[in-house]
Design a protein around this motif. Structure first.
Motif, short mmCIF file in Angstrom:
data_model
loop_
_atom_site.label_atom_id
_atom_site.label_comp_id
_atom_site.label_asym_id
_atom_site.label_seq_id
_atom_site.Cartn_x
_atom_site.Cartn_y
_atom_site.Cartn_z
N LYS A 1 16.83 38.64 -18.20
CA LYS A 1 15.84 39.84 -18.35
C LYS A 1 16.12 40.83 -16.87
N ILE A 2 15.33 39.79 -16.36
CA ILE A 2 15.80 40.28 -14.93
C ILE A 2 17.36 41.79 -15.12
N GLU B 1 18.45 42.59 -17.11
CA GLU B 1 18.00 43.87 -18.04
C GLU B 1 17.71 45.11 -17.65
N TYR B 2 16.83 44.01 -16.82
CA TYR B 2 15.99 45.64 -16.44
C TYR B 2 16.77 46.54 -14.77
N ASP C 1 7.73 52.95 -18.30
CA ASP C 1 8.74 53.88 -18.22
C ASP C 1 9.30 54.57 -17.39
N THR D 1 3.11 44.98 -11.75
CA THR D 1 4.52 45.17 -13.50
C THR D 1 4.62 46.37 -13.34
N THR E 1 18.66 49.08 -15.44
CA THR E 1 18.45 50.76 -16.21
C THR E 1 17.54 51.38 -14.98
N ASP E 2 17.48 50.64 -14.17
CA ASP E 2 16.92 50.74 -12.65
C ASP E 2 18.07 51.26 -11.57
N GLY F 1 7.79 48.88 -15.47
CA GLY F 1 8.82 49.06 -16.23
C GLY F 1 10.11 49.19 -16.17
N LYS F 2 10.73 49.84 -17.87
CA LYS F 2 12.62 49.99 -17.22
C LYS F 2 13.01 51.71 -16.83
N TYR F 3 13.75 51.62 -16.18
CA TYR F 3 14.13 52.98 -15.23
C TYR F 3 13.42 53.25 -14.19
N ARG G 1 11.39 42.39 -8.63
CA ARG G 1 11.79 41.90 -9.95
C ARG G 1 11.72 40.38 -10.31
#
Length: 318
Positions: free
Chosen positions: A119-120, A122-123, A215, A192, A126-127, A194-196, A158
């Motif tokens: 999961k980390i 995946e995020y 996001d 918290t 996007t960053d 989000g993505k990107y 993250r």
């Protein structure tokens, strides 16, 4: 005995007497507190696991990805379990457990955390893409991963955030404060995100514990996502004190957005140095009214003064 030895002995006696006053700073439990250097080392090994082709483990001459990841995981499992076992004693619900029970709990939390690595990754993918898409000064993604302080701070957050969600005390904060000291970017592990997520330049950014970021959010240097007041101290613990930033928001340098009830809507642009304590509706552009500028110049070299179109001042890059 020489004069220097005598003075050293005198200082030792003075300090030993000073240590006996039973203050917080007098506590001596060297083997019951976490090891900050060990936590930072774990963080760096996790970075190697998350970016398997970027940060080679130089301890091993024969190198395959499988062997390297296996050895790194064994190292992280052993050391992270050990550090978690030490910090669990800070939590009252674990105070009555035996050393063996604490060890079993720490090992379980370690594996629960390691299950979050996909999961980390995946995020953070996007960053990295958000950094590349958003920064014309970035020539490739390798440059971002190797050198951008913003991506280091975000990755650290993250990692720390997943430990925070698992209820691991202290270690997440050690990680994010290490990133803070290295990058100048202060993101609480409770945040918290989000993505990107894109942090440009980054120095002086402060993001508080209960902030929620959606996001495709872009933040420039000197931005604060903070609390309206911390006068309540510990009575404010576990309360929403910091703002919510929804999707597709850009916040320019020096802006402060404060308060747990403050919501910045989707597609909002916040101009530099804005001070915001109330919610902003979707699609709004918030700016500080232009300051009055005075020009002192020699009459032989006149300066042309031009009124700025407010629309032209919105989308500036640094």
């Amino acid at each position: 005995m020489s004069e220097i030895e005598s003075r050293i002995n005198g200082l030792v006696e003075t300090l030993m007497e000073d240590y006996s006053k039973d203050r917080v700073i007098d506590e001596i439990k060297l083997f019951e507190h976490p090891d900050k250097e060990a936590v930072v080392d774990i963080l760096e090994k996790l970075r190697k696991i998350i970016y398997p082709g970027y940060f080679r483990n130089k301890s091993y001459k024969i190198y395959t990805v499988r062997n390297n990841i296996s050895m790194l995981l064994e190292d992280v499992i052993y050391n992270l379990s050990k550090q978690i076992a030490l910090v669990l004693k800070y939590e009252p619900q674990f105070s009555g457990l035996s050393a063996e029970e604490i060890s079993i709990k720490a090992e379980g939390l370690t594996f629960d955390f390691l299950d979050k690595i996909p999961k980390i990754r995946e995020y953070i993918e996007t960053d990295v893409q958000a950094f590349f898409d958003g920064d014309p000064a970035a020539y490739n993604t390798d440059e971002i991963i190797f050198s951008y302080p913003g991506i280091y701070a975000i990755l650290t957050n993250r990692i720390a955030h997943e430990l925070f969600l698992l209820g691991v005390p202290l270690i997440p904060r050690i990680m994010t404060e290490h990133a803070h000291s290295v990058t100048g970017i202060d993101i609480h592990p409770g945040t918290t995100i989000g993505k990107y997520f894109f942090i440009d330049h980054g120095t002086g950014i402060v993001i508080g514990e209960t902030s929620v970021i959606g996001d495709n959010v872009k933040i420039y240097q000197g931005v604060t996502l903070g609390a309206l007041s911390t006068r309540g101290g510990q009575s404010l613990r576990n309360k929403k004190r910091h703002p919510t930033i929804k999707d597709n928001v850009t916040i320019y340098s020096g802006a402060s957005i404060l308060g747990g009830d403050t919501v910045v809507g989707k597609n909002v642009v916040i101009g530099g140095n804005a001070f915001i304590t109330t919610s902003v509706p979707d699609g709004a552009k918030v700016s500080v009214k232009s300051q009055e500028l005075h020009y002192n110049y020699n009459s032989s070299h006149p300066v042309e003064c031009k009124e700025l179109d407010p629309e032209e001042t919105w989308y500036y890059m640094i």
